[in-house]
Design an enzyme around this catalytic site. Structure first.
Site, mmCIF file in Angstrom:
data_model
loop_
_atom_site.group_PDB
_atom_site.id
_atom_site.type_symbol
_atom_site.label_atom_id
_atom_site.label_comp_id
_atom_site.label_asym_id
_atom_site.label_seq_id
_atom_site.Cartn_x
_atom_site.Cartn_y
_atom_site.Cartn_z
ATOM 1 N N ARG A 118 0.824 -1.211 0.000
ATOM 2 C CA ARG A 118 0.000 0.000 0.000
ATOM 3 C C ARG A 118 0.862 1.268 0.000
ATOM 4 O O ARG A 118 0.343 2.378 0.139
ATOM 5 C CB ARG A 118 -0.921 -0.017 1.231
ATOM 6 C CG ARG A 118 -2.069 0.986 1.182
ATOM 7 C CD ARG A 118 -3.043 0.755 2.336
ATOM 8 N NE ARG A 118 -2.383 0.849 3.623
ATOM 9 C CZ ARG A 118 -2.223 1.970 4.335
ATOM 10 N NH1 ARG A 118 -2.676 3.118 3.860
ATOM 11 N NH2 ARG A 118 -1.633 1.956 5.513
ATOM 12 N N LYS A 119 2.154 1.144 -0.180
ATOM 13 C CA LYS A 119 3.045 2.312 -0.199
ATOM 14 C C LYS A 119 2.994 2.980 -1.576
ATOM 15 O O LYS A 119 3.979 3.053 -2.302
ATOM 16 C CB LYS A 119 4.469 1.899 0.153
ATOM 17 C CG LYS A 119 4.615 1.380 1.583
ATOM 18 C CD LYS A 119 6.036 0.927 1.854
ATOM 19 C CE LYS A 119 6.174 0.361 3.265
ATOM 20 N NZ LYS A 119 7.554 -0.122 3.527
#
Length: 302
Positions: free
Chosen positions: A146-147
């Site tokens: 999710r970065k």
């Protein structure tokens, strides 16, 4: 006779994505279009050139930019195709043609190219990473993280899928991930899992990041669906995973995830690949990823 179903990655995109493209166009030309005044409304043809090797990804975004500007796009390659030089020399591949008023082609040029280049770069990195893991014998799930870039997540997660990897959780609401800060804030792994399960119900998985074998056991016994063995590598990782399988695999249902510092250069050699691990997750396929180089050139004779 059963109907033939045609699948397209574009069908995955949420209703909001077209509105984002309108915002990107607005951001790029918030006031007067001085260059558009110069070139005018004559109908022109422009060629989309690929100038570096990579996986073609981001076609729906490119199409929508020009659709909103009343231009048409005709593709010569399919999304997911690998674009490269046919003779081993410098890459120069005619990928698509855009037709429309010259000022509108140029109005959409940079937004379309930036999006396509970024998405294709992520798809390329994803495919290379996945291929390297498979060549090393890994049979489990390869996933992104999710970065992602705020406001650009649709594009980046889409690129992962086209590149052939799992996009992991899309956002905070997609899966419950309990990391070190959650555990420290609640006092223990068990407390964090219990609190999460009390509200997320049966429909969401709980993924718990652990730092040791003891924490992994606590997470499994508390009912975690996924146990992330964070920053464990080599013999320590594999020994821990095998012992968890041997001691708890017959009494509990869980997946084991390896994460932390994994990239295409070490995925095969760094002790991350073992089929006692179910998931390898990485941010290397979308952070600091090299873009695929595209350009859009108007044909002066068109």
């Amino acid at each position: 006779m059963a109907a033939t179903q045609t699948h397209s990655y574009a069908h995955l995109l949420p209703p909001s994505w077209k509105g984002k493209i309108a915002e990107w166009l607005k951001e790029d030309c918030p006031s007067f279009d001085w260059g558009g005044y110069v070139v005018g409304e004559d109908t022109k043809r422009a060629t989309l050139w690929c100038k570096s090797e990579g996986v073609l990804a981001g076609v729906p975004f490119f199409d929508e930019v020009f659709k909103q500007l009343e231009c048409t796009v005709e593709w010569k390659y399919k999304e997911g195709d690998y674009l490269s030089s046919s003779d081993g020399k410098k890459v120069k591949v005619a990928v698509a043609e855009v037709r429309g008023p010259s000022r509108k082609i140029l109005l959409g040029e940079r937004v379309a190219l930036n999006t396509l280049a970024r998405c294709s770069g992520i798809a390329t990195a994803s495919r290379k990473f996945s291929d390297k893991a498979r060549q090393a014998g890994f049979k489990g799930i390869v996933a992104g993280t999710r970065k992602t870039t705020p406001g650009f997540r649709d594009v980046e997660k889409y690129g992962m899928i086209v590149g052939g990897v799992d996009m992991h959780r899309y956002d905070l609401s997609s899966m419950v991930m309990l990391k070190d800060n959650h555990i420290w804030s609640t006092g223990s792994v068990s407390n964090a899992v219990k609190a999460a399960r009390s509200v997320c119900g049966f429909s969401l998985r709980i993924d718990v990041e652990v730092q040791s074998h003891a924490e992994a056991v606590e997470a499994i016994e508390a009912g975690a669906d996924v146990v992330m063995l964070d920053n464990l590598v080599g013999d320590d990782l594999i020994a821990c995973a095998k012992k968890l399988r041997a001691d708890h695999g017959s009494t509990h249902k869980f997946l084991l995830e390896s994460s932390g510092g994994i990239d295409v250069d070490n995925v095969a050699e760094g002790g991350h690949v073992d089929n006692s691990i179910d998931i390898i997750s990485t941010s290397s396929i979308h952070q600091s990823t090299k873009h695929v180089d595209f350009s859009l050139k108007i044909d002066p004779s068109s």
